[in-house]
Design a protein around this motif. Structure first.
Motif, PDB file in Angstrom:
ATOM      1  N   PRO A  74       9.766  13.373  16.930  1.00 31.28           N
ATOM      2  CA  PRO A  74       8.576  12.592  16.593  1.00 31.28           C
ATOM      3  C   PRO A  74       7.314  13.383  16.939  1.00 31.28           C
ATOM      4  O   PRO A  74       7.327  14.243  17.816  1.00 31.28           O
ATOM      5  CB  PRO A  74       8.705  11.344  17.476  1.00 31.28           C
ATOM      6  N   SER A  75       6.230  13.065  16.270  1.00 30.86           N
ATOM      7  CA  SER A  75       4.968  13.768  16.532  1.00 30.86           C
ATOM      8  C   SER A  75       3.801  12.876  16.139  1.00 30.86           C
ATOM      9  O   SER A  75       3.699  12.449  14.988  1.00 30.86           O
ATOM     10  CB  SER A  75       4.903  15.081  15.757  1.00 30.86           C
ATOM     11  N   PHE A  76       2.928  12.596  17.094  1.00 30.70           N
ATOM     12  CA  PHE A  76       1.718  11.831  16.798  1.00 30.70           C
ATOM     13  C   PHE A  76       0.841  12.593  15.808  1.00 30.70           C
ATOM     14  O   PHE A  76       0.341  12.012  14.833  1.00 30.70           O
ATOM     15  CB  PHE A  76       0.935  11.568  18.091  1.00 30.70           C
ATOM     16  N   TYR A 217      -5.738   4.363  22.451  1.00 33.88           N
ATOM     17  CA  TYR A 217      -4.765   4.615  21.384  1.00 33.88           C
ATOM     18  C   TYR A 217      -3.668   3.557  21.487  1.00 33.88           C
ATOM     19  O   TYR A 217      -2.982   3.463  22.510  1.00 33.88           O
ATOM     20  CB  TYR A 217      -4.175   6.009  21.528  1.00 33.88           C
ATOM     21  N   ALA A 218      -3.518   2.766  20.414  1.00 36.03           N
ATOM     22  CA  ALA A 218      -2.592   1.635  20.463  1.00 36.03           C
ATOM     23  C   ALA A 218      -1.699   1.624  19.234  1.00 36.03           C
ATOM     24  O   ALA A 218      -2.152   1.871  18.120  1.00 36.03           O
ATOM     25  CB  ALA A 218      -3.355   0.317  20.566  1.00 36.03           C
ATOM     26  N   ALA A 324       5.980  11.597  22.655  1.00 35.89           N
ATOM     27  CA  ALA A 324       6.018  10.207  23.112  1.00 35.89           C
ATOM     28  C   ALA A 324       5.137   9.311  22.243  1.00 35.89           C
ATOM     29  O   ALA A 324       5.543   8.205  21.861  1.00 35.89           O
ATOM     30  CB  ALA A 324       5.579  10.131  24.575  1.00 35.89           C
ATOM     31  N   MET A 325       3.926   9.772  21.902  1.00 39.26           N
ATOM     32  CA  MET A 325       3.041   8.963  21.055  1.00 39.26           C
ATOM     33  C   MET A 325       3.562   8.903  19.624  1.00 39.26           C
ATOM     34  O   MET A 325       3.391   7.897  18.929  1.00 39.26           O
ATOM     35  CB  MET A 325       1.609   9.511  21.089  1.00 39.26           C
ATOM     36  N   ARG A 327       6.760   8.886  18.811  1.00 39.84           N
ATOM     37  CA  ARG A 327       7.854   7.912  18.830  1.00 39.84           C
ATOM     38  C   ARG A 327       7.304   6.488  18.856  1.00 39.84           C
ATOM     39  O   ARG A 327       7.818   5.587  18.181  1.00 39.84           O
ATOM     40  CB  ARG A 327       8.750   8.147  20.048  1.00 39.84           C
ATOM     41  N   ALA A 328       6.218   6.275  19.626  1.00 37.27           N
ATOM     42  CA  ALA A 328       5.598   4.947  19.675  1.00 37.27           C
ATOM     43  C   ALA A 328       5.088   4.544  18.297  1.00 37.27           C
ATOM     44  O   ALA A 328       5.204   3.368  17.900  1.00 37.27           O
ATOM     45  CB  ALA A 328       4.455   4.943  20.689  1.00 37.27           C
ATOM     46  N   TRP A 329       4.524   5.488  17.561  1.00 42.14           N
ATOM     47  CA  TRP A 329       4.046   5.212  16.192  1.00 42.14           C
ATOM     48  C   TRP A 329       5.220   4.828  15.284  1.00 42.14           C
ATOM     49  O   TRP A 329       5.143   3.845  14.542  1.00 42.14           O
ATOM     50  CB  TRP A 329       3.326   6.454  15.669  1.00 42.14           C
ATOM     51  N   ASP A 330       6.308   5.614  15.347  1.00 42.33           N
ATOM     52  CA  ASP A 330       7.485   5.334  14.514  1.00 42.33           C
ATOM     53  C   ASP A 330       8.040   3.943  14.802  1.00 42.33           C
ATOM     54  O   ASP A 330       8.367   3.178  13.884  1.00 42.33           O
ATOM     55  CB  ASP A 330       8.564   6.383  14.756  1.00 42.33           C
ATOM     56  N   GLU A 331       8.156   3.607  16.081  1.00 43.24           N
ATOM     57  CA  GLU A 331       8.712   2.305  16.452  1.00 43.24           C
ATOM     58  C   GLU A 331       7.768   1.174  16.035  1.00 43.24           C
ATOM     59  O   GLU A 331       8.225   0.106  15.608  1.00 43.24           O
ATOM     60  CB  GLU A 331       8.974   2.269  17.954  1.00 43.24           C
ATOM     61  N   ALA A 332       6.453   1.407  16.152  1.00 36.03           N
ATOM     62  CA  ALA A 332       5.472   0.381  15.764  1.00 36.03           C
ATOM     63  C   ALA A 332       5.561   0.080  14.274  1.00 36.03           C
ATOM     64  O   ALA A 332       5.418  -1.078  13.848  1.00 36.03           O
ATOM     65  CB  ALA A 332       4.068   0.836  16.130  1.00 36.03           C
TER      66      ALA A 332
END
Length: 394
Positions: A74-76, A217-218, A324-325, A327-332
């Motif tokens: 993953p990559s922000f 960043y959310a 990490a960010m 992955r958070a984007w993908d999951e969101a």
């Protein structure tokens, strides 16, 4: 022979004038060098300890959430670049900006949405449909002039009246007239109508003339980073200083952002939890997997500055944090999709608080058929985080 024994001998000798003084100075210099070497050693051991701890945390992250060997991590930054590219693809297919992603860049629209959720927004002092209609004569001594569309400081002028029809740019060295400002706003491609003036916000802990910008960043309800930016010079990032933390206020390290001037002495907003809750709430109200919520830390509490769909600049972060960010984007993205399957409207949702539409008469939002500007209201107890926001002041 140690410095202590040398000093003892020197005390027992008769006064020797310059020779004795030089000897004492040499002993003192040796002691200072030894103390410095000891301090450097302690600092090196501390750095080595922190580096090892971070490496262990990264290794544990890889164990807890391993990536397939044949997959791309993953990559922000990659997600952000894809978003910028896809926005350009979307625009010709959606000229009326019906898609939630295309509705975000308008400041007055965002103020109305935020206010409907009970989030404090700046007081609007005047709105003009065209740049040539701007009239600053009845405004307070200090105010901010903005365009509804514009990013990166374009179309934003924090101003102080210095004499009749002469306004100094706060944090800059320009003095402009109303005609100068009208021309700037009318000719800048990145500044879009309408234009408005808002009250200049008073920072809780003043540092620079321009209030610190708290950028959170959310990812659809999950905060992954807080960036506090100080701008000694208006709209000039060459002089900007930054501090980066996680949602709990823990610093992410001086190496977190490529090329950023990190300053760990920049104060965090207080209480930080209030700012995090505002960002979480608004990010759930928007029908996009990522949003940056820009907030000001004022004497009246958190006040929304802007909602940023795709932050500018390189946005290069340390690899572990970028992953990490990302992955958070993908999951969101998947959480949003699942909410839509469960009945969430694929729209940017307004809350139940009364909120003013500041757009001038004749604007599309005021027409009988406001396609693309409809206000879709939902109870945040279902789709946002109802009941968890700090009370708006004023």
């Amino acid at each position: 022979m140690t410095g202590r024994s040398v000093r003892g001998i020197l005390r027992r000798l008769p006064v020797l004038g310059p020779v004795a003084r030089r000897a004492r100075q040499a002993v003192h210099a040796e002691e200072l060098i030894a103390a410095r070497d000891d301090k450097i050693g302690r600092l090196r051991r501390q750095v080595a300890k922190e580096t090892a701890a971070r490496k262990r945390a990264q290794e544990q992250l890889a164990i807890d959430r391993p990536e397939r060997l044949d997959s791309t991590p993953p990559s922000f930054r990659r997600n952000l670049l894809e978003l910028r590219r896809n926005i350009d693809v979307l625009r010709p297919h959606d000229p009326e900006a019906f898609h939630p992603a295309l509705q975000i860049p308008r400041k007055l629209r965002n103020y109305r949405l935020a206010a409907s959720h009970g989030v404090a927004v700046p007081d609007i002092l005047g709105v003009w449909a065209r740049a040539r209609d701007i009239d600053l004569s009845d405004l307070p001594e200090v105010f901010v002039l903005k365009s509804d569309v514009g990013a990166g400081g374009n179309g934003v002028f924090p101003l102080r009246r210095v004499e009749a029809d002469r306004y100094a740019v706060i944090g800059g060295d320009e003095v402009l007239s109303t005609a100068d400002l009208q021309e700037r706003l009318a000719t800048r491609k990145s500044a879009g109508a309408p234009f408005f003036a808002e009250r200049f916000l008073q920072q809780r802990v003043p540092a620079e003339e321009i209030p610190d910008d708290v950028k959170i960043y959310a990812h659809y309800g999950q905060v992954t980073m807080v960036m506090v930016r100080q701008m000694p010079v208006h709209a000039n990032l060459d002089h900007a200083r930054y501090r980066y933390t996680d949602a709990r206020g823990q610093d992410l390290g001086e190496d977190i952002a490529s090329g950023a001037r990190v300053d760990l002495s920049i104060p965090l907003p207080e209480p930080l939890g209030d700012f995090i809750r505002v960002a979480e709430h608004l990010s759930k109200a928007l029908a996009v997997p990522f949003i940056r919520v820009d907030i000001y830390d004022t004497v009246d509490g958190p006040v929304l500055g802007e909602l940023t769909r795709a932050p500018g600049g390189k946005q290069r972060y340390r690899r572990d944090h970028d992953i990490a960010m990302g992955r958070a984007w993908d999951e969101a993205r998947w959480r949003l999709d699942l909410d839509v399957i469960d009945g969430r409207p694929l729209r940017n949702l307004h809350g139940l608080h009364l909120a003013t539409n500041h757009y001038p008469e004749g604007h599309r939002s005021r027409q009988e058929d406001p396609r693309g500007w409809e206000v879709v209201t939902a109870d945040c107890a279902q789709w946002c985080f109802g009941g968890h926001l700090p009370p708006a002041q004023g």
